[in-house]
Design a protein around this motif. Structure first.
Motif, PDB file in Angstrom:
ATOM      1  N   GLU A 177      35.159  73.913   2.135  1.00  0.00           N
ATOM      2  CA  GLU A 177      34.622  72.506   2.809  1.00  0.00           C
ATOM      3  C   GLU A 177      35.189  71.384   1.855  1.00  0.00           C
ATOM      4  O   GLU A 177      35.175  71.635   0.627  1.00  0.00           O
ATOM      5  CB  GLU A 177      33.190  72.606   2.407  1.00  0.00           C
ATOM      6  N   ASP A 178      35.738  70.573   2.441  1.00  0.00           N
ATOM      7  CA  ASP A 178      36.217  69.331   1.605  1.00  0.00           C
ATOM      8  C   ASP A 178      35.117  68.311   1.278  1.00  0.00           C
ATOM      9  O   ASP A 178      34.006  68.535   1.748  1.00  0.00           O
ATOM     10  CB  ASP A 178      37.381  68.529   2.375  1.00  0.00           C
ATOM     11  N   SER A 179      35.564  67.182   0.737  1.00  0.00           N
ATOM     12  CA  SER A 179      34.670  66.217   0.157  1.00  0.00           C
ATOM     13  C   SER A 179      33.783  65.416   1.371  1.00  0.00           C
ATOM     14  O   SER A 179      32.607  65.057   1.361  1.00  0.00           O
ATOM     15  CB  SER A 179      35.194  65.426  -0.575  1.00  0.00           C
ATOM     16  N   MET A 180      34.245  65.497   2.695  1.00  0.00           N
ATOM     17  CA  MET A 180      33.812  64.993   3.687  1.00  0.00           C
ATOM     18  C   MET A 180      33.156  65.661   4.481  1.00  0.00           C
ATOM     19  O   MET A 180      32.634  65.181   5.594  1.00  0.00           O
ATOM     20  CB  MET A 180      34.953  64.151   4.450  1.00  0.00           C
ATOM     21  N   GLY A 181      33.040  67.013   4.277  1.00  0.00           N
ATOM     22  CA  GLY A 181      32.203  68.055   5.066  1.00  0.00           C
ATOM     23  C   GLY A 181      32.859  68.861   5.925  1.00  0.00           C
ATOM     24  O   GLY A 181      32.304  69.472   6.698  1.00  0.00           O
ATOM     25  N   ASN A 182      34.082  68.483   6.121  1.00  0.00           N
ATOM     26  CA  ASN A 182      34.970  69.325   7.188  1.00  0.00           C
ATOM     27  C   ASN A 182      35.157  70.676   6.370  1.00  0.00           C
ATOM     28  O   ASN A 182      35.578  70.885   5.420  1.00  0.00           O
ATOM     29  CB  ASN A 182      36.480  68.901   7.398  1.00  0.00           C
ATOM     30  N   VAL A 183      34.826  71.858   7.496  1.00  0.00           N
ATOM     31  CA  VAL A 183      35.072  73.310   7.068  1.00  0.00           C
ATOM     32  C   VAL A 183      36.506  73.537   7.527  1.00  0.00           C
ATOM     33  O   VAL A 183      36.778  73.472   8.975  1.00  0.00           O
ATOM     34  CB  VAL A 183      33.951  74.088   7.865  1.00  0.00           C
ATOM     35  N   MET A 184      37.133  74.578   6.827  1.00  0.00           N
ATOM     36  CA  MET A 184      38.303  74.798   7.322  1.00  0.00           C
ATOM     37  C   MET A 184      38.897  76.081   6.710  1.00  0.00           C
ATOM     38  O   MET A 184      38.187  76.667   5.473  1.00  0.00           O
ATOM     39  CB  MET A 184      39.562  73.853   7.015  1.00  0.00           C
ATOM     40  N   SER A 185      39.796  76.862   7.148  1.00  0.00           N
ATOM     41  CA  SER A 185      40.098  77.945   6.372  1.00  0.00           C
ATOM     42  C   SER A 185      40.827  77.760   4.940  1.00  0.00           C
ATOM     43  O   SER A 185      41.255  76.616   4.748  1.00  0.00           O
ATOM     44  CB  SER A 185      41.183  78.875   7.334  1.00  0.00           C
ATOM     45  N   ARG A 186      41.130  78.821   4.292  1.00  0.00           N
ATOM     46  CA  ARG A 186      41.553  78.739   2.850  1.00  0.00           C
ATOM     47  C   ARG A 186      42.885  78.365   2.912  1.00  0.00           C
ATOM     48  O   ARG A 186      43.294  77.506   2.032  1.00  0.00           O
ATOM     49  CB  ARG A 186      41.572  80.248   2.216  1.00  0.00           C
ATOM     50  N   LYS A 187      43.593  78.998   3.752  1.00  0.00           N
ATOM     51  CA  LYS A 187      45.070  78.532   4.004  1.00  0.00           C
ATOM     52  C   LYS A 187      45.389  77.049   4.363  1.00  0.00           C
ATOM     53  O   LYS A 187      46.131  76.419   3.481  1.00  0.00           O
ATOM     54  CB  LYS A 187      45.804  79.419   5.161  1.00  0.00           C
ATOM     55  N   ASN A 188      44.627  76.496   5.179  1.00  0.00           N
ATOM     56  CA  ASN A 188      44.655  74.980   5.599  1.00  0.00           C
ATOM     57  C   ASN A 188      44.309  74.201   4.415  1.00  0.00           C
ATOM     58  O   ASN A 188      44.816  73.167   4.206  1.00  0.00           O
ATOM     59  CB  ASN A 188      43.778  74.669   6.899  1.00  0.00           C
ATOM     60  N   TYR A 189      43.115  74.623   3.935  1.00  0.00           N
ATOM     61  CA  TYR A 189      42.534  73.872   2.657  1.00  0.00           C
ATOM     62  C   TYR A 189      43.700  73.702   1.581  1.00  0.00           C
ATOM     63  O   TYR A 189      43.896  72.569   1.010  1.00  0.00           O
ATOM     64  CB  TYR A 189      41.309  74.331   1.980  1.00  0.00           C
ATOM     65  N   GLU A 190      44.306  75.008   1.483  1.00  0.00           N
ATOM     66  CA  GLU A 190      45.284  74.930   0.078  1.00  0.00           C
ATOM     67  C   GLU A 190      46.668  74.225   0.459  1.00  0.00           C
ATOM     68  O   GLU A 190      47.055  73.367  -0.256  1.00  0.00           O
ATOM     69  CB  GLU A 190      45.837  76.409  -0.112  1.00  0.00           C
ATOM     70  N   ASP A 191      46.770  74.060   1.788  1.00  0.00           N
ATOM     71  CA  ASP A 191      48.180  73.343   2.286  1.00  0.00           C
ATOM     72  C   ASP A 191      47.679  71.699   2.317  1.00  0.00           C
ATOM     73  O   ASP A 191      48.589  71.101   1.784  1.00  0.00           O
ATOM     74  CB  ASP A 191      48.343  73.724   3.777  1.00  0.00           C
ATOM     75  N   LEU A 192      46.786  71.452   2.477  1.00  0.00           N
ATOM     76  CA  LEU A 192      46.177  70.126   2.442  1.00  0.00           C
ATOM     77  C   LEU A 192      45.948  69.475   1.157  1.00  0.00           C
ATOM     78  O   LEU A 192      46.275  68.480   0.729  1.00  0.00           O
ATOM     79  CB  LEU A 192      44.847  69.743   3.194  1.00  0.00           C
ATOM     80  N   ALA A 193      45.656  70.449   0.302  1.00  0.00           N
ATOM     81  CA  ALA A 193      45.350  70.152  -1.316  1.00  0.00           C
ATOM     82  C   ALA A 193      46.945  70.090  -1.718  1.00  0.00           C
ATOM     83  O   ALA A 193      46.928  68.925  -2.589  1.00  0.00           O
ATOM     84  CB  ALA A 193      44.750  71.205  -1.938  1.00  0.00           C
ATOM     85  N   ARG A 194      47.775  70.777  -1.418  1.00  0.00           N
ATOM     86  CA  ARG A 194      49.125  70.809  -2.031  1.00  0.00           C
ATOM     87  C   ARG A 194      49.749  69.407  -1.457  1.00  0.00           C
ATOM     88  O   ARG A 194      50.746  68.621  -2.223  1.00  0.00           O
ATOM     89  CB  ARG A 194      50.027  71.827  -1.423  1.00  0.00           C
ATOM     90  N   GLN A 195      49.365  69.081  -0.519  1.00  0.00           N
ATOM     91  CA  GLN A 195      50.111  67.778   0.274  1.00  0.00           C
ATOM     92  C   GLN A 195      49.278  66.523  -0.494  1.00  0.00           C
ATOM     93  O   GLN A 195      49.534  65.506  -0.263  1.00  0.00           O
ATOM     94  CB  GLN A 195      49.909  67.596   1.517  1.00  0.00           C
ATOM     95  N   GLY A 196      48.218  66.703  -0.825  1.00  0.00           N
ATOM     96  CA  GLY A 196      47.234  65.743  -1.504  1.00  0.00           C
ATOM     97  C   GLY A 196      46.498  64.798  -0.564  1.00  0.00           C
ATOM     98  O   GLY A 196      46.333  63.604  -0.594  1.00  0.00           O
ATOM     99  N   LEU A 197      46.070  65.530   0.614  1.00  0.00           N
ATOM    100  CA  LEU A 197      45.660  64.735   1.528  1.00  0.00           C
ATOM    101  C   LEU A 197      43.904  64.975   1.366  1.00  0.00           C
ATOM    102  O   LEU A 197      43.243  64.277   2.346  1.00  0.00           O
ATOM    103  CB  LEU A 197      45.863  65.414   3.200  1.00  0.00           C
ATOM    104  N   LEU A 198      43.619  65.652   0.586  1.00  0.00           N
ATOM    105  CA  LEU A 198      42.141  65.805   0.368  1.00  0.00           C
ATOM    106  C   LEU A 198      41.404  64.797  -0.690  1.00  0.00           C
ATOM    107  O   LEU A 198      42.105  64.623  -1.760  1.00  0.00           O
ATOM    108  CB  LEU A 198      41.967  67.454  -0.077  1.00  0.00           C
TER     109      LEU A 198
END
Length: 198
Positions: A177-198
């Motif tokens: 879950e990101d800071s805004m409360g969106n739930v996503m899979s681990r892969k998507n979360y790591e992809d978004l974290a690498r891109q700096g979008l979280l």
């Protein structure tokens, strides 16, 4: 008043006729008793022995006939199962219970089971369990009704494949879950974290 007298007269007449009919029987009985009273002890003993021998002879003949009946083969042209009384069960009962149906189990070494009841029961029997152990397969309820070795192996493979598919895989099943409360899979979360979008 006349009716009771008449009834009494009718009963007396009936008793007289019965007495006349029984005269011979009464006379024979009296003669037998008199003859028995006149006999000596030795004569009575001889009669008792003769009677015992006659009874023993009849009993021996009956036993012989019973032994002959038991020793004689039972007529069973349709090869029906033997019932509790030692005789073949009736054909209608044989058909009713489905005992004319043969079920073969390849797992049990091509053993034949006659009738659905015996067939269903054999899956918990030692012979089927031993066959499953020899094949390296578990004897669980999923294999109930499987009698061919190839089918058993195919079912085992399918069950293992289903078990592997249902296994917990962290990369697919873990959720973040990101800071805004969106739930996503681990892969998507790591992809978004690498891109700096979280």
């Amino acid at each position: 008043r006349e009716a009771p007298e008449r009834r009494a007269a009718a009963l007396e007449a009936e008793l007289a006729r019965l007495g006349e009919a029984m005269v011979r029987c009464v006379a024979e009985t009296a003669a037998f008793v008199e003859k028995k009273q006149v006999r000596t002890f030795e004569e009575l003993q001889a009669d008792l022995l003769a009677e015992e021998e006659r009874v023993a002879g009849n009993a021996g003949e009956e036993e012989d006939s019973e032994e002959e009946a038991e020793a004689a083969p039972i007529y069973n042209p349709k090869n029906l199962p033997i019932g509790w009384d030692g005789k073949p069960i009736p054909y209608w009962l044989y058909k009713l219970h489905g005992l004319n149906l043969e079920y073969k189990c390849e797992i049990c070494g091509n053993f034949s089971y006659w009738g659905p009841r015996e067939y269903e029961r054999h899956f918990q029997d030692w012979r089927h369990a031993h066959g499953m152990r020899c094949l390296g397969l578990p004897n669980t309820k999923e294999f109930h009704g499987v009698t061919l070795i190839d089918d058993a192996y195919a079912l085992h493979e399918k069950l293992q494949k289903d078990a592997r598919a249902a296994e917990f895989k962290p990369e697919v099943h873990e959720e973040f879950e990101d800071s805004m409360g969106n739930v996503m899979s681990r892969k998507n979360y790591e992809d978004l974290a690498r891109q700096g979008l979280l």
